[in-house]
Design a protein around this motif. Structure first.
Motif: not given
Length: 126
Positions: A33, A52, A57, A59, A103, A105-106, A108
């Motif tokens: 990522t 990603r 993907t 975020h 990833d 999504s983590y 943040y």
């Protein structure tokens, strides 16, 4: 040796747009990522956006959703951050980052990423 080099920062009026670029070199094939953080004077570094590299993907931080768009060009090992409707609150040093495992999504909740660029200044005047 991995290098991340940001460019595209500058001074813009509120409501304007800028596009940041992050060119990666070295062992980029290991990247999972890539993305962007920012740090304003006197504040902690905060997550902005991630992408990603396989699949694309994305975020975003809530503060930039609908205004910023992250994209990538895998052939050029480059990630972009298109910033629109800029606000004075967006003023910060923007850092490119890459990680081989974590990833997006983590992102943040973590700044413990594998690679960082040197940063590029974005200043939004009112």
């Amino acid at each position: 040796q991995v290098q991340l080099v940001e460019s595209g920062g500058g001074l813009v009026q509120a409501g304007g747009s800028l596009r940041l670029s992050c060119a990666a070199s070295g062992r980029t094939a290991s990247f999972h990522t890539m993305g962007w953080f920012r740090q304003a004077p006197g504040k902690e570094r905060e997550f902005v956006a991630s992408i990603r590299l396989s699949g694309g993907t994305t975020h975003y931080a809530d503060s930039v959703k609908g205004r910023f768009t992250i994209s990538r060009d895998n052939a050029q090992n480059t990630v972009y951050l298109q910033m629109s409707s800029l606000k004075p609150a967006d003023t910060a040093v923007y850092y490119c980052a890459a990680d081989v495992v974590l990833d997006g999504s983590y992102w943040y909740k973590s700044t413990a990423l594998d690679y960082w660029g040197q940063g590029t200044q974005v200043t939004v005047s009112s």
